[in-house]
Design a protein around this motif. Structure first.
Motif, mmCIF file in Angstrom:
data_model
loop_
_atom_site.group_PDB
_atom_site.id
_atom_site.type_symbol
_atom_site.label_atom_id
_atom_site.label_comp_id
_atom_site.label_asym_id
_atom_site.label_seq_id
_atom_site.Cartn_x
_atom_site.Cartn_y
_atom_site.Cartn_z
ATOM 1 N N ALA A 219 0.886 -1.385 -0.006
ATOM 2 C CA ALA A 219 0.011 0.156 0.085
ATOM 3 C C ALA A 219 0.948 1.174 -0.133
ATOM 4 C CB ALA A 219 -0.990 -0.135 1.182
ATOM 5 N N ALA A 220 2.049 1.308 0.741
ATOM 6 C CA ALA A 220 2.887 2.243 0.779
ATOM 7 C C ALA A 220 3.609 2.704 -0.539
ATOM 8 C CB ALA A 220 3.824 2.005 1.936
ATOM 9 N N LEU A 221 4.073 1.402 -1.250
ATOM 10 C CA LEU A 221 4.392 1.646 -2.372
ATOM 11 C C LEU A 221 3.659 2.277 -3.380
ATOM 12 C CD1 LEU A 221 6.864 0.866 -4.507
ATOM 13 C CD2 LEU A 221 5.576 -1.427 -4.802
ATOM 14 N N PHE A 222 2.342 1.791 -3.539
ATOM 15 C CA PHE A 222 1.399 2.189 -4.485
ATOM 16 C C PHE A 222 1.080 3.757 -4.407
ATOM 17 C CE2 PHE A 222 -0.511 -2.271 -4.366
ATOM 18 C CZ PHE A 222 0.185 -2.601 -5.450
ATOM 19 N N ASP A 223 1.124 4.241 -2.867
ATOM 20 C CA ASP A 223 0.770 5.407 -2.508
ATOM 21 C C ASP A 223 2.031 6.316 -3.017
ATOM 22 O OD1 ASP A 223 -0.778 7.304 -1.078
ATOM 23 O OD2 ASP A 223 0.862 7.497 0.042
ATOM 24 N N GLY A 224 3.300 6.025 -2.970
ATOM 25 C CA GLY A 224 4.244 6.737 -3.545
ATOM 26 C C GLY A 224 4.398 6.822 -5.045
ATOM 27 N N GLU B 149 -12.111 4.294 -18.313
ATOM 28 C CA GLU B 149 -10.723 5.042 -18.444
ATOM 29 C C GLU B 149 -10.462 6.315 -17.551
ATOM 30 O OE1 GLU B 149 -11.001 6.254 -22.477
ATOM 31 O OE2 GLU B 149 -10.527 4.058 -23.346
ATOM 32 N N ASP B 150 -11.721 6.676 -16.778
ATOM 33 C CA ASP B 150 -11.626 8.063 -16.104
ATOM 34 C C ASP B 150 -11.173 7.804 -14.549
ATOM 35 O OD1 ASP B 150 -12.677 9.530 -18.224
ATOM 36 O OD2 ASP B 150 -14.979 8.917 -17.635
ATOM 37 N N GLU B 151 -11.170 6.675 -14.271
ATOM 38 C CA GLU B 151 -10.783 6.209 -12.777
ATOM 39 C C GLU B 151 -9.344 6.556 -12.704
ATOM 40 O OE1 GLU B 151 -12.317 5.200 -10.320
ATOM 41 O OE2 GLU B 151 -13.935 3.817 -11.217
ATOM 42 N N THR B 152 -9.092 7.101 -11.513
ATOM 43 C CA THR B 152 -7.618 7.587 -10.928
ATOM 44 C C THR B 152 -7.445 6.645 -9.582
ATOM 45 O OG1 THR B 152 -8.424 9.468 -10.354
ATOM 46 C CG2 THR B 152 -7.713 9.560 -12.439
ATOM 47 N N GLY B 153 -6.044 6.906 -9.059
ATOM 48 C CA GLY B 153 -6.162 6.399 -8.013
ATOM 49 C C GLY B 153 -5.745 4.810 -7.921
ATOM 50 N N ILE B 154 -6.338 4.133 -6.751
ATOM 51 C CA ILE B 154 -6.106 2.528 -6.814
ATOM 52 C C ILE B 154 -7.483 2.021 -6.793
ATOM 53 C CG2 ILE B 154 -5.287 0.845 -5.339
ATOM 54 C CD1 ILE B 154 -3.511 2.577 -3.747
ATOM 55 N N VAL B 155 -7.268 1.215 -7.967
ATOM 56 C CA VAL B 155 -8.592 0.236 -8.118
ATOM 57 C C VAL B 155 -8.262 -1.219 -8.000
ATOM 58 C CG1 VAL B 155 -10.183 -0.490 -10.132
ATOM 59 C CG2 VAL B 155 -9.391 1.902 -9.804
ATOM 60 N N ILE B 156 -9.236 -2.036 -7.417
ATOM 61 C CA ILE B 156 -9.179 -3.639 -7.169
ATOM 62 C C ILE B 156 -10.100 -3.962 -8.191
ATOM 63 C CG2 ILE B 156 -9.082 -5.468 -5.975
ATOM 64 C CD1 ILE B 156 -7.912 -3.977 -3.640
ATOM 65 N N THR C 24 2.663 -9.409 -8.389
ATOM 66 C CA THR C 24 2.899 -8.719 -7.160
ATOM 67 C C THR C 24 4.196 -8.900 -6.547
ATOM 68 O OG1 THR C 24 0.371 -9.124 -6.726
ATOM 69 C CG2 THR C 24 1.698 -8.869 -4.734
ATOM 70 N N GLU C 25 4.933 -10.360 -6.812
ATOM 71 C CA GLU C 25 6.090 -10.550 -6.173
ATOM 72 C C GLU C 25 7.195 -9.694 -6.691
ATOM 73 O OE1 GLU C 25 9.363 -14.278 -5.172
ATOM 74 O OE2 GLU C 25 7.425 -14.504 -6.607
ATOM 75 N N THR C 26 6.958 -9.258 -8.125
ATOM 76 C CA THR C 26 7.985 -8.463 -8.558
ATOM 77 C C THR C 26 8.070 -6.861 -7.954
ATOM 78 O OG1 THR C 26 7.778 -9.146 -10.735
ATOM 79 C CG2 THR C 26 8.718 -7.241 -10.917
ATOM 80 N N LEU C 27 6.672 -6.553 -7.858
ATOM 81 C CA LEU C 27 6.466 -5.322 -6.889
ATOM 82 C C LEU C 27 7.136 -5.300 -5.564
ATOM 83 C CD1 LEU C 27 3.089 -4.152 -8.530
ATOM 84 C CD2 LEU C 27 5.249 -2.974 -9.072
ATOM 85 N N SER C 28 6.970 -6.205 -4.886
ATOM 86 C CA SER C 28 7.654 -6.314 -3.664
ATOM 87 C C SER C 28 9.227 -6.090 -3.754
ATOM 88 C CB SER C 28 7.415 -7.741 -3.206
ATOM 89 O OG SER C 28 7.908 -8.066 -1.604
ATOM 90 N N ASN C 29 9.552 -6.713 -4.744
ATOM 91 C CA ASN C 29 11.069 -6.591 -5.205
ATOM 92 C C ASN C 29 11.193 -5.266 -5.581
ATOM 93 O OD1 ASN C 29 11.773 -9.271 -4.406
ATOM 94 N ND2 ASN C 29 11.445 -9.845 -6.694
ATOM 95 N N VAL C 30 10.570 -4.614 -6.157
ATOM 96 C CA VAL C 30 10.484 -3.101 -6.424
ATOM 97 C C VAL C 30 10.576 -2.234 -5.085
ATOM 98 C CG1 VAL C 30 9.377 -1.196 -7.490
ATOM 99 C CG2 VAL C 30 9.697 -3.439 -8.807
ATOM 100 N N ARG D 20 -3.098 6.072 -12.184
ATOM 101 C CA ARG D 20 -3.845 5.028 -11.615
ATOM 102 C C ARG D 20 -2.902 3.864 -11.345
ATOM 103 N NH1 ARG D 20 -8.255 3.606 -16.136
ATOM 104 N NH2 ARG D 20 -6.863 3.527 -18.013
ATOM 105 N N ILE D 21 -3.575 2.837 -10.309
ATOM 106 C CA ILE D 21 -3.156 1.474 -10.338
ATOM 107 C C ILE D 21 -4.038 0.443 -10.086
ATOM 108 C CG2 ILE D 21 -1.657 -0.039 -8.604
ATOM 109 C CD1 ILE D 21 0.011 2.404 -8.032
#
Length: 372
Positions: free
Chosen positions: A74-79, A122-129, A169-175, A87-88
């Motif tokens: 969540a902190a990574l996505f926020d940054g 296409e208009d969404e911004t921020g975090i979407v699940i 997700t594992e790649t992003l954990s490494n990021v 958007r993520i």
């Protein structure tokens, strides 16, 4: 969370790729393509698609990371929203929602899309699940882009050509570890399944021999003449040509399977060697470890200089910078990026270099070593 935001905010976009290249990141989802090559195109994209599908019926790496390392992600996505993306979109499977996704939904305050509401506006911004139905093929990058983002890629198009970066997700954990903690990629989450006494979910140093993983799953005997090992999950795996003691876990290795050779031959698709053994076994009904229950400490590692040999010609193997006899500490760079698309490699254990070849670097653990 503020620490992560500030760490990422301080990085200029071109530095993302440089940091990820030097940290040795390669896609952990199975392809193993150098991660930085996608992030070099940050100025062309505005969206990040997180492949949280984990379609293989015996995989739990990404689901576990999403639940147990929620605050980190969540902190990574926020940054990243502040520095790199508008958007993520986290693409997960609807049946996994109750057991695995509650903490991530709460921590990100995400907009939720049910399967029947896709694709994401296409208009969404921020975090979407974005939740999909439970179909194997939805984990494939091109299918996921069409289903979740409404983008149909043709010919040789890549997600970046359409404004998206796709990472699992594992790649992003490494990021996160590279950007925030300054740590290189030296470990991998791996399952062991098939003709073994116990399914295992392990955390291992890169280069750990297959024999160590098989032993952890209860296979202490040699493979029979009619058995083979495969790299990958039941639906998408490839036979390993090397002997178990000569194959070192790669940054893309998610699972090792032991299968009967005749079953593998009957379920090999086309000329590319892909094996799909989803049908011959009741994978979903098996008993699985759903959390990493053991961190292996191999006596020897064989660190590959290219994560996926199939990319050779496009990706250049890393260039060794160590020699036989060098003593190393975990995390120390042992091979630098070569010219072209290439990444660094790092020592996954404390030990001594005992071999330097054009395909791998061998490190043997020092008896005095207590880490790695």
């Amino acid at each position: 969370m503020s620490i992560t935001r500030e760490a990422i905010r301080s990085v200029e976009p071109p530095e993302f790729a440089v940091t990820l290249r030097n940290a040795g990141l390669a896609g952990a989802g199975g392809a193993g393509f150098p991660t930085y090559a996608k992030w070099e195109r940050l100025d062309e994209v505005d969206s990040l698609l997180v492949n949280h599908q984990e379609s293989e019926p015996n995989y739990y790496m990404d689901k576990w990371l999403g639940r147990e390392r929620t605050e980190e992600l969540a902190a990574l996505f926020d940054g990243l929203l502040e520095r790199a993306f508008d958007r993520i979109v986290i693409a997960a499977k609807w049946p996994d929602r109750d057991e695995w996704m509650g903490d991530l939904e709460a921590a990100t305050d995400a907009t939720i899309y049910a399967p029947d509401a896709l694709p994401v506006s296409e208009d969404e911004t921020g975090i979407v699940i974005a939740y999909t139905d439970d179909k194997y093929e939805f984990g494939m990058e091109s299918v996921l882009m069409r289903l979740v983002a409404g983008v149909v890629m043709g010919g040789n198009e890549l997600p970046m050509d359409n404004g998206w970066i796709v990472q699992n997700t594992e790649t992003l954990s490494n990021v996160y570890r590279a950007l925030v903690d300054g740590e290189p990629t030296t470990r991998k989450f791996v399952h062991v399944d098939g003709r073994v006494p116990t399914h295992r979910f392990l955390e291992v140093p890169i280069g750990t021999p297959a024999t160590d993983l098989l032993e952890a799953a209860g296979r202490t005997d040699d493979l029979a003449d009619n058995e083979v090992i495969l790299d990958g999950g039941p639906g998408w795996c490839f036979e390993i040509d090397a002997a178990p003691d000569a194959f070192g876990v790669r940054k893309r290795t998610n699972c090792l399977l032991v299968m009967e050779e005749s079953v593998v031959k009957e379920n090999t698709i086309g000329s590319g060697g892909r094996v799909n053994v989803l049908a011959p076994a009741a994978w979903k009904e098996s008993v699985h470890e759903t959390a990493p229950t053991e961190a292996l400490r191999p006596d020897r590692v064989e660190v590959p200089l290219i994560t996926n040999p199939d990319f050779e010609g496009v990706v250049t193997p890393s260039e060794p910078i160590v020699k036989v006899g060098d003593e190393l500490e975990t995390g120390e760079m042992i091979a630098r990026p070569a010219d072209g698309i290439s990444i660094a490699q790092h020592a996954p254990i404390d030990g001594t270099v005992t071999g330097v070849g054009d395909r791998s670097i061998t490190i043997e653990r020092d008896d005095r070593s207590t880490s790695g």
